[in-house]
Write a protein that holds these residues in place. Structure first.
Motif, PDB file in Angstrom:
ATOM      1  N   LEU A  99      48.212 -52.006 -51.645  1.00  0.00           N
ATOM      2  CA  LEU A  99      48.320 -52.463 -53.174  1.00  0.00           C
ATOM      3  C   LEU A  99      46.822 -52.088 -54.561  1.00  0.00           C
ATOM      4  O   LEU A  99      46.996 -52.934 -55.462  1.00  0.00           O
ATOM      5  CB  LEU A  99      47.611 -53.920 -52.164  1.00  0.00           C
ATOM      6  N   LEU A 100      45.771 -51.845 -54.337  1.00  0.00           N
ATOM      7  CA  LEU A 100      44.798 -51.515 -54.942  1.00  0.00           C
ATOM      8  C   LEU A 100      45.405 -49.902 -55.207  1.00  0.00           C
ATOM      9  O   LEU A 100      44.985 -50.152 -57.058  1.00  0.00           O
ATOM     10  CB  LEU A 100      43.510 -50.632 -53.467  1.00  0.00           C
ATOM     11  N   GLY A 101      46.148 -49.678 -54.824  1.00  0.00           N
ATOM     12  CA  GLY A 101      46.886 -47.935 -55.821  1.00  0.00           C
ATOM     13  C   GLY A 101      47.851 -48.854 -56.966  1.00  0.00           C
ATOM     14  O   GLY A 101      47.513 -48.141 -58.235  1.00  0.00           O
ATOM     15  N   ALA A 102      48.388 -50.080 -56.256  1.00  0.00           N
ATOM     16  CA  ALA A 102      49.193 -50.309 -58.140  1.00  0.00           C
ATOM     17  C   ALA A 102      48.287 -51.129 -58.447  1.00  0.00           C
ATOM     18  O   ALA A 102      48.967 -50.553 -60.518  1.00  0.00           O
ATOM     19  CB  ALA A 102      49.572 -50.943 -57.306  1.00  0.00           C
ATOM     20  N   ALA A 103      47.192 -51.779 -58.478  1.00  0.00           N
ATOM     21  CA  ALA A 103      46.547 -52.098 -58.896  1.00  0.00           C
ATOM     22  C   ALA A 103      45.790 -51.268 -60.162  1.00  0.00           C
ATOM     23  O   ALA A 103      45.605 -51.289 -61.630  1.00  0.00           O
ATOM     24  CB  ALA A 103      45.277 -52.616 -58.196  1.00  0.00           C
ATOM     25  N   LEU A 104      45.079 -49.644 -59.252  1.00  0.00           N
ATOM     26  CA  LEU A 104      44.712 -49.260 -60.461  1.00  0.00           C
ATOM     27  C   LEU A 104      45.941 -48.272 -61.524  1.00  0.00           C
ATOM     28  O   LEU A 104      45.148 -48.358 -62.567  1.00  0.00           O
ATOM     29  CB  LEU A 104      44.218 -47.781 -58.999  1.00  0.00           C
ATOM     30  N   GLY A 105      47.097 -48.142 -60.997  1.00  0.00           N
ATOM     31  CA  GLY A 105      47.956 -47.324 -61.525  1.00  0.00           C
ATOM     32  C   GLY A 105      48.127 -48.622 -63.317  1.00  0.00           C
ATOM     33  O   GLY A 105      47.942 -48.468 -63.934  1.00  0.00           O
ATOM     34  N   HIS A 106      47.977 -50.149 -62.907  1.00  0.00           N
ATOM     35  CA  HIS A 106      48.531 -50.797 -63.564  1.00  0.00           C
ATOM     36  C   HIS A 106      46.799 -50.721 -64.568  1.00  0.00           C
ATOM     37  O   HIS A 106      47.000 -50.639 -65.673  1.00  0.00           O
ATOM     38  CB  HIS A 106      48.896 -52.351 -63.336  1.00  0.00           C
ATOM     39  N   LEU A 107      46.132 -50.742 -64.705  1.00  0.00           N
ATOM     40  CA  LEU A 107      45.109 -50.457 -65.273  1.00  0.00           C
ATOM     41  C   LEU A 107      44.665 -49.025 -65.695  1.00  0.00           C
ATOM     42  O   LEU A 107      44.403 -49.641 -67.171  1.00  0.00           O
ATOM     43  CB  LEU A 107      43.480 -50.510 -64.182  1.00  0.00           C
ATOM     44  N   LEU A 108      45.287 -48.279 -65.026  1.00  0.00           N
ATOM     45  CA  LEU A 108      45.482 -46.736 -66.414  1.00  0.00           C
ATOM     46  C   LEU A 108      45.491 -47.403 -67.041  1.00  0.00           C
ATOM     47  O   LEU A 108      45.834 -46.502 -68.656  1.00  0.00           O
ATOM     48  CB  LEU A 108      45.175 -45.652 -65.027  1.00  0.00           C
ATOM     49  N   ALA A 109      47.338 -47.651 -66.908  1.00  0.00           N
ATOM     50  CA  ALA A 109      48.192 -47.743 -68.222  1.00  0.00           C
ATOM     51  C   ALA A 109      47.869 -48.305 -68.742  1.00  0.00           C
ATOM     52  O   ALA A 109      48.423 -48.508 -70.420  1.00  0.00           O
ATOM     53  CB  ALA A 109      49.273 -48.132 -67.453  1.00  0.00           C
ATOM     54  N   TRP A 110      47.439 -49.933 -68.986  1.00  0.00           N
ATOM     55  CA  TRP A 110      46.574 -50.284 -69.833  1.00  0.00           C
ATOM     56  C   TRP A 110      46.273 -49.741 -71.150  1.00  0.00           C
ATOM     57  O   TRP A 110      45.613 -49.688 -71.731  1.00  0.00           O
ATOM     58  CB  TRP A 110      45.985 -51.980 -68.986  1.00  0.00           C
ATOM     59  N   ARG A 111      44.825 -48.866 -70.307  1.00  0.00           N
ATOM     60  CA  ARG A 111      43.995 -48.849 -70.280  1.00  0.00           C
ATOM     61  C   ARG A 111      44.216 -47.274 -71.303  1.00  0.00           C
ATOM     62  O   ARG A 111      43.794 -47.040 -71.953  1.00  0.00           O
ATOM     63  CB  ARG A 111      42.877 -48.465 -69.897  1.00  0.00           C
ATOM     64  N   LEU A 112      45.457 -46.964 -70.911  1.00  0.00           N
ATOM     65  CA  LEU A 112      45.626 -45.142 -71.339  1.00  0.00           C
ATOM     66  C   LEU A 112      47.612 -45.506 -72.033  1.00  0.00           C
ATOM     67  O   LEU A 112      48.086 -44.322 -71.364  1.00  0.00           O
ATOM     68  CB  LEU A 112      45.194 -44.272 -70.499  1.00  0.00           C
ATOM     69  N   GLY A 113      47.246 -46.217 -72.064  1.00  0.00           N
ATOM     70  CA  GLY A 113      49.751 -46.464 -72.378  1.00  0.00           C
ATOM     71  C   GLY A 113      49.470 -45.113 -72.945  1.00  0.00           C
ATOM     72  O   GLY A 113      51.188 -44.831 -73.106  1.00  0.00           O
ATOM     73  N   GLY A 114      48.728 -44.160 -74.657  1.00  0.00           N
ATOM     74  CA  GLY A 114      49.229 -42.763 -74.593  1.00  0.00           C
ATOM     75  C   GLY A 114      49.434 -41.653 -74.001  1.00  0.00           C
ATOM     76  O   GLY A 114      49.830 -40.927 -74.797  1.00  0.00           O
ATOM     77  N   LEU A 115      48.899 -41.671 -72.863  1.00  0.00           N
ATOM     78  CA  LEU A 115      48.733 -40.571 -72.221  1.00  0.00           C
ATOM     79  C   LEU A 115      49.913 -40.716 -71.591  1.00  0.00           C
ATOM     80  O   LEU A 115      49.278 -41.067 -70.439  1.00  0.00           O
ATOM     81  CB  LEU A 115      47.302 -40.507 -71.512  1.00  0.00           C
ATOM     82  N   SER A 116      50.291 -39.250 -71.162  1.00  0.00           N
ATOM     83  CA  SER A 116      51.725 -39.343 -69.277  1.00  0.00           C
ATOM     84  C   SER A 116      51.077 -39.210 -68.012  1.00  0.00           C
ATOM     85  O   SER A 116      49.574 -39.109 -68.346  1.00  0.00           O
ATOM     86  CB  SER A 116      52.395 -37.938 -70.189  1.00  0.00           C
TER      87      SER A 116
END
Length: 534
Positions: free
Chosen positions: A436-453
């Motif tokens: 669950l924490l990994g999923a939260a981290l993934g969403h947070l990174l996608a939100w903050r770094l939407g332009g990077l793969s």
């Protein structure tokens, strides 16, 4: 059972009841030297199981280079975790019905066989299959070892000895990566699996020769195999949803979670009907036992989460190496090893609740210090050193109180199932909370770094791949990862605060042995010959 009334009822079983095994001296059994050498054997078994969880990681790059199959390498870990987790409660129940000795010997034997076959694997799918066999054996080790300790020692002695075993677990976990790297570099990756076999064989030989345990079988209810199957299926679906899901669509994740909910709901329905359930749900009706199981769930999750995300912060945000990341986690295990010896002295005097509340408060306070370190990266080295030490100092008394509290609340014939429930909840907590924490981290990174793969983000996590990114990209990834991990540490702190609430629900007052518990001393350890009597 509830209180002394329950004890009185169970002391006079009916003809239809499950046989009650009470410790009695067997011929030539029970000397102080017997107890010491059996404890050494149990320690060896616990050490090899603990080390196996960490010794494989350093060898994985070499294994992938030799066997290929990089796209499924995560299943090498997931298969072991899944197999060991789903079998834990079943082993606990079997130990109550058929005796501790034979179940533990079976588990250690299966673990050793899986280790040997893993070392001889010639492909990645074959290695995954053999790791599953290894995990099926490992599921018996921790719950049965702790259950035997509950049989061997009085409450005060047990606190000291189980504290020692917690220290063994911590030291083995620390030594695992270093040993795995040395074996891979100087011998072969196959020795990562072979190294545990001699120690397991020594433990089995000692247990086979020194433990005298005879359980007179009487007619009883058949084992609840339907409940065991539902629990295995539901737990497997849940674990597959939170681990080893790389590349799976969200529809697949949702389908696995839905399947887990359905199967676990059917499991709880089955357990309410079963005459002899795998997980006795009446234990959850007792607030202190339910609190121990819930608290163990949180401890398992917090421990794995801290280990996982502190490593990520050190390498991804601070730009440190894998070695420096490993050093960052060492204060936790070092202070844990110290705290269990202190806790062993105070648990009988202060009781389960007070000791666990103090320990849980340390865990919550240390987690908050990690948040401060993530907010102020320039101070993170010192903050993590302090935070990890404080968390480890709280882990010892908290985990010890949960195990001892559960074992002391149930009679001999339910101790295996109760201990298995605590270990099972801790293992499930580790997988679920980290997922669950990994999923939260993934969403947070996608939100903050939407332009990077994902490839570009991964390049920022290893110093040798930093040259693949422009300086501004590297800075952006580090900044976003640091803020995202700060939020993850905040979630960890919130979970630790819930753990304090669980500790408040434990039994209060001075911790004493159950009225029906065997009185054991170093001079009179009549513990290992268990004979069922009417």
């Amino acid at each position: 059972m509830e209180g002394e009334a329950g004890s009185a009822e169970e002391s006079a079983p009916s003809q239809d009841a499950e046989p009650i095994a009470s410790p009695e001296a067997g011929p030539g059994a029970g000397s102080a030297s017997d107890r010491r050498i059996i404890t050494v054997a149990l320690m060896l078994g616990m050490a090899v199981a603990a080390m196996e969880q960490t010794v494989v990681s350093p060898a994985m790059p070499t294994i992938i280079a030799r066997l290929q199959g990089v796209e499924i390498y995560a299943l090498v870990f997931s298969a072991y975790l899944l197999a060991s987790t789903v079998t834990t409660p079943l082993y606990g129940k079997l130990a109550d019905r058929h005796g501790r000795k034979r179940v533990l010997l079976f588990g250690l034997g299966l673990f050793g066989l899986g280790s040997i076959l893993s070392g001889f694997s010639r492909s990645m799918p074959e290695l995954i299959a053999m790791r599953t066999v290894q995990g099926l054996g490992a599921g018996a080790v921790a719950p049965i070892v702790l259950t035997i300790l509950g049989d061997l020692y009085t409450l005060e002695e047990r606190a000291r000895v189980q504290g020692l075993f917690s220290g063994v677990w911590g030291v083995s976990s620390i030594a695992g990566p270093a040993l795995g790297g040395a074996l891979t570099d100087h011998l072969s990756w196959r020795w990562v699996f072979f190294v545990s076999v001699p120690f397991g064989l020594v433990a089995m030989l000692i247990l086979a020769l020194r433990v005298r345990e005879t359980v007179a079988e009487r007619e009883s209810q058949p084992l609840d195999w339907r409940g065991a199957a539902l629990l295995t299926g539901g737990t497997s679906a849940l674990l597959l949803a939170v681990v080893g899901g790389e590349g799976r669509s969200w529809e697949g994740e949702a389908g696995l979670l839905a399947l887990a909910v359905v199967l676990l709901a059917l499991f709880f329905r089955q357990e309410r009907r079963a005459a002899d359930p795998v997980l006795p749900l009446d234990l959850l009706a007792q607030p202190s036992l339910a609190a121990s199981i819930a608290g163990s769930f949180l401890i398992g999750g917090l421990l794995i989460a801290i280990d996982t995300y502190v490593h990520l912060f050190v390498q991804g945000v601070r730009g440190g190496s894998a070695t420096s990341a490993g050093r960052a986690i060492m204060p936790l295990f070092a202070s844990w090893s110290i705290s269990v010896f202190i806790a062993a002295k105070v648990v009988p005097r202060w009781g389960f609740r007070r000791t666990a509340v103090i320990g849980s408060s340390f865990i919550a306070g240390g987690s908050l210090v990690l948040v401060v370190g993530a907010i102020l990266p320039e101070w993170s080295r010192l903050a993590f050193l302090i935070g990890m030490g404080v968390i480890g100092f709280g882990m010892g008394p908290t985990s010890l109180s949960y195990i001892l509290g559960v074992q002391n609340a149930v009679p001999w014939e339910r101790r295996g199932a109760a201990t298995g429930s605590v270990i099972f909840s801790r293992m499930i907590g580790g997988a679920v909370i980290v997922g669950l924490l990994g999923a939260a981290l993934g969403h947070l990174l996608a939100w903050r770094l939407g332009g990077l793969s994902g490839v570009e983000i991964a390049a920022a996590l290893r110093p040798e791949t930093h040259d693949r990114l422009a300086p501004d990209q590297l800075l952006a990834v580090r900044s976003a990862l640091g803020r995202s991990l700060r939020d993850v540490f905040l979630l960890v702190t919130g979970l630790a605060a819930i753990g304090v609430c669980c500790a408040w629900r434990l039994a209060g007052g001075r911790a004493v042995d159950r009225p029906d518990a065997p009185a054991v001393s170093a001079k009179d350890s009549d513990l290992l010959a268990a004979t069922a009597e009417t």
